[in-house]
Design a protein around this motif. Structure first.
Motif, short mmCIF file in Angstrom:
data_model
loop_
_atom_site.label_atom_id
_atom_site.label_comp_id
_atom_site.label_asym_id
_atom_site.label_seq_id
_atom_site.Cartn_x
_atom_site.Cartn_y
_atom_site.Cartn_z
N ASP A 1 -73.79 92.85 -12.67
CA ASP A 1 -72.66 93.62 -12.14
C ASP A 1 -71.80 94.08 -13.31
OD1 ASP A 1 -70.52 94.68 -10.79
OD2 ASP A 1 -70.36 93.05 -9.34
N VAL A 2 -71.95 95.33 -13.68
CA VAL A 2 -71.23 95.84 -14.85
C VAL A 2 -69.72 95.81 -14.64
CG1 VAL A 2 -71.25 98.28 -14.16
CG2 VAL A 2 -71.28 97.68 -16.60
N ASP A 3 -69.27 95.74 -13.38
CA ASP A 3 -67.82 95.65 -13.13
C ASP A 3 -67.24 94.35 -13.67
OD1 ASP A 3 -67.61 98.12 -11.99
OD2 ASP A 3 -67.74 97.41 -9.92
N ASN A 4 -68.09 93.36 -13.96
CA ASN A 4 -67.58 92.14 -14.58
C ASN A 4 -66.88 92.43 -15.89
OD1 ASN A 4 -68.49 90.47 -12.55
ND2 ASN A 4 -70.25 89.69 -13.67
N ILE A 5 -67.35 93.46 -16.62
CA ILE A 5 -66.69 93.80 -17.88
C ILE A 5 -65.74 94.98 -17.72
CG2 ILE A 5 -68.48 95.36 -18.81
CD1 ILE A 5 -68.04 93.88 -21.53
N LEU A 6 -66.08 95.93 -16.83
CA LEU A 6 -65.19 97.08 -16.61
C LEU A 6 -63.86 96.65 -15.98
CD1 LEU A 6 -67.73 99.75 -15.28
CD2 LEU A 6 -66.64 99.68 -17.53
N GLU A 7 -63.92 95.64 -15.11
CA GLU A 7 -62.72 95.16 -14.43
C GLU A 7 -62.48 93.69 -14.79
OE1 GLU A 7 -63.40 95.83 -10.28
OE2 GLU A 7 -63.90 97.95 -10.56
N PHE A 8 -62.66 93.38 -16.06
CA PHE A 8 -62.67 91.98 -16.49
C PHE A 8 -61.39 91.24 -16.11
CE2 PHE A 8 -61.59 88.75 -19.68
CZ PHE A 8 -62.65 87.87 -19.49
N GLU A 9 -60.23 91.78 -16.43
CA GLU A 9 -58.98 91.05 -16.20
C GLU A 9 -58.73 90.83 -14.71
OE1 GLU A 9 -55.79 92.93 -18.26
OE2 GLU A 9 -56.55 92.39 -20.24
N ALA A 10 -58.99 91.86 -13.90
CA ALA A 10 -58.77 91.73 -12.46
C ALA A 10 -59.72 90.70 -11.86
CB ALA A 10 -58.94 93.09 -11.78
N ARG A 11 -60.99 90.76 -12.27
CA ARG A 11 -61.96 89.80 -11.73
C ARG A 11 -61.69 88.38 -12.23
NH1 ARG A 11 -67.90 91.87 -10.25
NH2 ARG A 11 -67.23 93.58 -8.93
N LEU A 12 -61.29 88.26 -13.47
CA LEU A 12 -60.96 86.94 -14.01
C LEU A 12 -59.87 86.29 -13.16
CD1 LEU A 12 -61.24 84.86 -16.35
CD2 LEU A 12 -59.42 86.11 -17.50
N GLU A 13 -58.85 87.05 -12.85
CA GLU A 13 -57.75 86.53 -12.05
C GLU A 13 -58.21 86.18 -10.63
OE1 GLU A 13 -53.32 87.98 -10.54
OE2 GLU A 13 -54.29 88.99 -12.23
N ARG A 14 -58.99 87.09 -10.03
CA ARG A 14 -59.42 86.86 -8.64
C ARG A 14 -60.39 85.69 -8.53
NH1 ARG A 14 -63.56 89.46 -5.68
NH2 ARG A 14 -63.71 91.16 -7.22
N PHE A 15 -61.37 85.64 -9.45
CA PHE A 15 -62.36 84.57 -9.39
C PHE A 15 -61.72 83.21 -9.68
CE2 PHE A 15 -66.10 87.58 -10.61
CZ PHE A 15 -66.03 88.14 -9.35
N ALA A 16 -60.80 83.17 -10.63
CA ALA A 16 -60.11 81.91 -10.94
C ALA A 16 -59.33 81.43 -9.72
CB ALA A 16 -59.19 82.10 -12.13
N ALA A 17 -58.71 82.36 -9.01
CA ALA A 17 -57.97 81.99 -7.79
C ALA A 17 -58.92 81.51 -6.70
CB ALA A 17 -57.15 83.18 -7.30
N ASP A 18 -60.08 82.22 -6.54
CA ASP A 18 -61.07 81.81 -5.54
C ASP A 18 -61.57 80.39 -5.80
OD1 ASP A 18 -60.85 84.26 -4.34
OD2 ASP A 18 -62.71 85.07 -5.20
#
Length: 321
Positions: A302-319
Motif C-alpha cells: 500500500d503505497v499510501d503508507n508512505i504518501l500519507e505516512f504521518e496521518a496513518r502513523l497517528e491513526r494506526f497508533a490510535a487503533d
C-alpha cells in the motif's frame, strides 16, 4: 545491534544492509551475525517459533503452531492446497450454495483471503477479530468520493461520465437476477451525463450479511486447514504474529526494540506498518522509501503508507492503543 530492528523485504536486501553497516561502522559481520536485520516474514517466523505456540487460540482455533510448522512460500503449491481445502469445504457447507455458483474459480477466494490478511482483517471463531467487520462494511464517504470521481461528466459537462459510459453494455449477453434494475433505471434517460446519486446509496448499502458470513467461514476454515496440514503462508505468518503481539502484553514487551527502521517502506502492506509499530518499544521509528519505486502492488503493498505516512502513523497508533 540488538537494540535496532532493521526490516526489509528480501534476504539479499538484508545482506546488503549488513555489508553497509560493516563499511560505515566499527561493527564486523561477526558482531552482526545475530543482529535483527531481516525480512518481515523471517522476523514473524522467529517470533512465532519462540512465543507463538498458542497464537491461533486468540482467533478461536484449537490447532497450534509447532516447531515443525513449515513455511509455504510457493504460491502455486498453496493454490493447489487451497483447491483441496475448498473441495472439502463445499461438501461440508451446503448452506453457501448460492456463492459457489457465482465463483469462477476457487483462486478468487484465495486472492481475497490474502488481501484481507495484508490489511489486518482476520476472522475469529464467532465473528471478526477486533474491528475487522467495520473494514468489510466500508466507509460511505470514502466510497462516495471515488464514486463521484468516475461519475463526473467530462469535457466541461459535454461528455458522459466514465462510469455511465462503462455501463453502456449493461444488460447485454448476461444473465441477471429478476430484481436487477433496467439499463434505463441504472444509467438514467437519454441526454443524461451521469448516474443518479441514489445509485451510490443503493450499491454501497446493499445487504452483504450472507456474503460476509461466507467469506468468514472460508477464511477461518482455511486457517484451520493450513495449521492441520502443518504449514503457514507468508500472509498467515504475519497474521498470527500480529494477533500474538496485540493479545499478549508479555510477548509484546519482550519483542520490543528501542529503534525500528523499515527499508523500502513504499512496499509495505497495512499489516506490516502495524507490525512495525507493535515492535516499537519507543517512538524511535524510521521509515525509508520512495513512492516512485513502489513495485509490489501484487503483494498487496500500500503505497499510501508512505504518501500519507504521518496521518496513518497517528491513526494506526490510535487503533493499536
Amino acid at each position: 545491534p540488538s537494540d535496532v530492528l532493521l526490516a526489509t523485504f528480501t534476504r539479499s536486501a538484508a545482506t546488503e544492509m549488513k555489508e553497509r553497516i560493516v563499511d560505515h561502522s566499527e561493527y564486523g559481520l561477526r558482531e552482526l551475525a545475530d543482529a535483527p536485520i531481516r525480512t518481515f516474514h523471517s522476523h514473524c517466523h522467529e517470533l512465532l517459533q519462540e512465543h507463538g505456540y498458542a497464537a491461533p487460540t486468540h482467533l478461536g482455533i484449537d490447532e497450534r503452531i509447532t516447531g515443525s510448522t513449515r513455511i509455504l512460500d510457493d504460491e502455486l503449491i498453496e493454490a493447489e492446497r487451497f483447491r483441496e481445502f475448498f473441495g472439502g469445504f463445499r461438501d461440508d457447507h451446503p448452506e453457501h450454495a448460492d456463492f459457489y455458483r457465482a465463483l469462477s474459480a476457487p483462486g478468487e477466494l484465495l486472492d481475497l483471503i490474502r488481501e484481507l490478511a495484508s490489511k489486518g482483517v482476520f476472522p475469529a471463531a464467532d465473528g471478526w477479530y477486533r474491528d475487522g467487520e467495520s473494514h468489510l462494511d466500508g466507509d460511505f464517504e470514502a466510497f462516495r468520493e471515488r464514486f463521484d470521481a468516475v461519475n463526473r461528466p467530462r469535457n466541461d459537462g459535454r461528455k458522459q461520465s466514465k462510469l455511465r459510459e462503462d455501463l453502456s453494455r449493461f444488460g447485454r449477453d448476461k444473465t441477471y437476477l429478476t430484481d436487477a434494475p433496467s439499463k434505463t433505471e441504472l444509467r438514467g434517460g437519454r441526454g443524461t451525463k451521469r448516474l443518479d446519486d441514489e445509485a451510490a446509496e443503493a450499491v454501497f448499502h446493499e445487504d452483504r450479511t450472507e456474503l460476509k458470513a461466507f467469506v468468514h467461514d472460508v477464511y477461518h476454515g482455511y486457517l484451520r486447514f493450513a495449521l492441520r496440514r502443518n504449514y503457514l503462508s507468508f500472509g498467515f505468518l504475519q497474521l498470527f504474529a500480529f494477533v500474538l503481539l496485540c493479545e499478549d502484553e508479555r510477548v509484546r514487551e519482550a519483542a520490543a526494540f528501542e529503534y525500528v527502521m523499515v527499508d523500502e517502506f513504499q512496499d509495505t502492506s497495512e499489516v506490516q506498518f502495524k507490525l512495525a509499530l507493535l515492535l516499537s518499544g519507543t517512538e524511535n521509528f524510521c521509515a525509508v522509501g520512495d513512492w516512485k519505486q513502489s513495485i509490489y502492488s501484487f503483494q498487496y503493498a500500500d503505497v499510501d503508507n508512505i504518501l500519507e505516512f504521518e496521518a496513518r502513523l497517528e491513526r494506526f497508533a490510535a487503533d493499536l492503543n
